[in-house]
Design a protein around this motif. Sequence first.
Motif, short mmCIF file in Angstrom:
data_model
loop_
_atom_site.label_atom_id
_atom_site.label_comp_id
_atom_site.label_asym_id
_atom_site.label_seq_id
_atom_site.Cartn_x
_atom_site.Cartn_y
_atom_site.Cartn_z
N ASP A 11 0.85 -1.19 0.00
CA ASP A 11 0.00 0.00 0.00
C ASP A 11 0.88 1.24 0.00
OD1 ASP A 11 -1.81 2.04 0.36
OD2 ASP A 11 -2.75 1.21 2.16
N HIS A 12 1.02 1.89 -1.15
CA HIS A 12 1.87 3.07 -1.28
C HIS A 12 1.09 4.38 -1.19
CE1 HIS A 12 5.86 1.31 -3.04
NE2 HIS A 12 5.48 0.72 -1.92
N MET A 13 -0.09 4.32 -0.55
CA MET A 13 -0.87 5.52 -0.25
C MET A 13 -1.13 5.60 1.25
SD MET A 13 -4.71 6.59 -1.51
CE MET A 13 -5.33 5.02 -0.88
N GLY A 14 -1.62 4.51 1.82
CA GLY A 14 -1.76 4.41 3.27
C GLY A 14 -2.99 5.04 3.88
N LEU A 15 -4.01 5.34 3.07
CA LEU A 15 -5.25 5.92 3.59
C LEU A 15 -6.40 4.92 3.45
CD1 LEU A 15 -5.06 9.46 1.93
CD2 LEU A 15 -4.57 8.92 4.33
N ASP A 16 -7.35 4.97 4.38
CA ASP A 16 -8.55 4.17 4.23
C ASP A 16 -9.76 5.08 4.05
OD1 ASP A 16 -9.35 5.08 6.78
OD2 ASP A 16 -8.58 3.30 7.79
N LEU A 17 -10.93 4.50 3.90
CA LEU A 17 -12.13 5.26 3.55
C LEU A 17 -12.51 6.29 4.61
CD1 LEU A 17 -13.81 5.18 0.99
CD2 LEU A 17 -15.46 3.73 2.16
N SER A 18 -12.09 6.07 5.84
CA SER A 18 -12.42 7.01 6.92
C SER A 18 -11.72 8.35 6.74
CB SER A 18 -12.04 6.41 8.28
OG SER A 18 -10.63 6.27 8.40
N ALA A 19 -10.71 8.40 5.87
CA ALA A 19 -10.00 9.66 5.63
C ALA A 19 -10.83 10.65 4.82
CB ALA A 19 -8.68 9.38 4.90
N PHE A 20 -11.87 10.15 4.15
CA PHE A 20 -12.79 11.00 3.38
C PHE A 20 -13.92 11.52 4.27
CE2 PHE A 20 -12.08 9.62 -1.25
CZ PHE A 20 -11.71 10.88 -1.64
N ARG A 21 -14.33 12.76 4.07
CA ARG A 21 -15.51 13.32 4.72
C ARG A 21 -16.53 13.64 3.63
NH1 ARG A 21 -13.13 14.43 9.92
NH2 ARG A 21 -11.06 13.46 9.68
N MET A 22 -17.78 13.20 3.85
CA MET A 22 -18.82 13.54 2.88
C MET A 22 -19.33 14.94 3.19
SD MET A 22 -20.54 12.94 0.20
CE MET A 22 -20.09 11.23 -0.12
N LEU A 23 -19.27 15.82 2.18
CA LEU A 23 -19.66 17.21 2.36
C LEU A 23 -20.81 17.58 1.44
CD1 LEU A 23 -16.11 18.92 2.38
CD2 LEU A 23 -17.33 17.84 4.29
N GLU A 24 -21.52 18.61 1.82
CA GLU A 24 -22.56 19.18 0.97
C GLU A 24 -22.35 20.69 0.90
OE1 GLU A 24 -27.29 19.94 1.39
OE2 GLU A 24 -26.70 17.82 1.30
N ILE A 25 -22.52 21.26 -0.28
CA ILE A 25 -22.38 22.71 -0.44
C ILE A 25 -23.71 23.36 -0.08
CG2 ILE A 25 -21.90 24.58 -2.04
CD1 ILE A 25 -20.15 22.55 -3.61
N SER A 26 -23.67 24.21 0.93
CA SER A 26 -24.89 24.85 1.43
C SER A 26 -24.62 26.33 1.66
CB SER A 26 -25.32 24.19 2.75
OG SER A 26 -26.45 24.82 3.29
N ASN A 27 -25.42 27.18 1.01
CA ASN A 27 -25.25 28.64 1.13
C ASN A 27 -23.83 29.09 0.81
OD1 ASN A 27 -27.98 29.10 1.99
ND2 ASN A 27 -27.40 28.37 4.03
N GLY A 28 -23.26 28.48 -0.22
CA GLY A 28 -21.92 28.85 -0.67
C GLY A 28 -20.80 28.41 0.23
N ASP A 29 -21.05 27.45 1.11
CA ASP A 29 -20.04 26.99 2.05
C ASP A 29 -20.14 25.46 2.16
OD1 ASP A 29 -17.96 27.05 3.83
OD2 ASP A 29 -19.10 27.90 5.49
N TRP A 30 -19.15 24.87 2.83
CA TRP A 30 -19.11 23.43 3.02
C TRP A 30 -19.83 23.02 4.30
CZ3 TRP A 30 -17.11 21.28 -1.25
CH2 TRP A 30 -16.20 22.02 -2.00
N LYS A 31 -20.56 21.93 4.23
CA LYS A 31 -21.26 21.41 5.40
C LYS A 31 -20.95 19.92 5.52
CE LYS A 31 -25.68 20.50 5.25
NZ LYS A 31 -27.15 20.66 5.15
N LEU A 32 -20.57 19.48 6.73
CA LEU A 32 -20.33 18.06 6.97
C LEU A 32 -21.65 17.30 6.94
CD1 LEU A 32 -17.67 18.20 9.82
CD2 LEU A 32 -17.43 16.81 7.76
N VAL A 33 -21.68 16.22 6.17
CA VAL A 33 -22.89 15.39 6.09
C VAL A 33 -22.80 14.26 7.10
CG1 VAL A 33 -24.24 13.82 4.64
CG2 VAL A 33 -23.32 15.93 3.69
N ASP A 34 -21.61 13.65 7.23
CA ASP A 34 -21.44 12.56 8.20
C ASP A 34 -20.46 12.93 9.29
OD1 ASP A 34 -19.16 12.65 6.66
OD2 ASP A 34 -19.20 10.55 6.06
#
Length: 381
Positions: free
Chosen positions: A358-381
């Motif tokens: 594994d020459h990257m070393g990241l798992d799926l938990s490193a991603f955050r699901m976001l939604e664009i709301s009122n021109g800004d980022w919002k955490l979904v999870d």
Amino acid sequence: MKASTWRWMTGFALAAFGFTAQAADPIKIGSVLSATGPAAFLGDPEVKTLEMYVESINKAGGLLGRPLQLVHYDDGSDANKANSFAKRLIYDDQVDVIIGGTTTGSTMSMDPLAEKAGVPFISLAGAVVIIDPVKKWMFKTPHTDRMAAEKVFEDMKKRGFTKIALLSETSGFGQSGKKESELVAPNYGIQIVSNETYGPKDTDMSPQLTKIKNTPDVQAVLVFGLGQGPALVTRNYKQLGVKLPLYHAHGVCSNEFIKLARDAAEGVRLPCAALVVADKLPDSDAQKPVVTAYAKAFQERWKSEVSTFGGHAYDGLMLYADAVKRAGGTDKAKVRDAIEQTKGYVGTGGVVNMSATDHMGLDLSAFRMLEISNGDWKLVD
């Protein structure tokens, strides 16, 4: 305190961080990035990040007593130019490492050269093909397109979507993303019922979106691309009055995307690194100190907003610096081995744990699901 004692303690403190004041030959950091062209809003913050942290490391005394020298070329988002510049870095400039390849196309055009010459290469591009199958000298810092597809499909599944449309760019990143999306969709009970593509230099994607709009049973749309294309897709999407939920991949995790897409970005969901929402993370999040410090430093130095792409460059440089310290020098083979043995590095992209497979070393938990709301980022999870 005696002067001799003070000098010894000061030297010990600097050595503890890998810094000394002795003059020495520079460690050459080679870089080929897309500072201009369609991928410029990815490459520009990457270049600025490398410049900023090479400066700060040198001000702190260098790395193992040696200053860093950044040798950078702009490929203009052209993979053929990237190949030529990689040859120059390896054979003329004789760099110790290559950090770069803003795009998958540029990265893959440089890879055979780095492999043949035995030069550590840390890519800042997204496609899984960069590190799967594993190549001896190649590493990467961003999450893969496969992970992005999985994170999106995970969210779609939660929302009950089972039939979707896929619109992908004909670039290396887009086509790899298309392939990976097709591969993992069945794992989430998702069927791709409409499958369209667009070129990276296209300025109107209305024909493809009209086909998607007129395809029965489509419940949501995923766009896989980078640069300005996805923003144009998003604006066309609104112009055509498409009401389906719209998702993008991680190739647009930047405030620049929101600016380009304007109000059409409202409600768009996509997976991104924690850096985009640094100020919204709970204090208990292990990444918060890292991403907030990077965001503050970048904004103060460049008077512009931070993006995940600059964060990829930060992680690439810091992973290399950490490996040099553990290897005790810049011997390329020893540094390569040290990068591969990285464990528990907390970066802007996540917590990195690499291995021989594994020459990257990241798992799926490193991603955050976001939604664009009122021109800004919002955490979904």
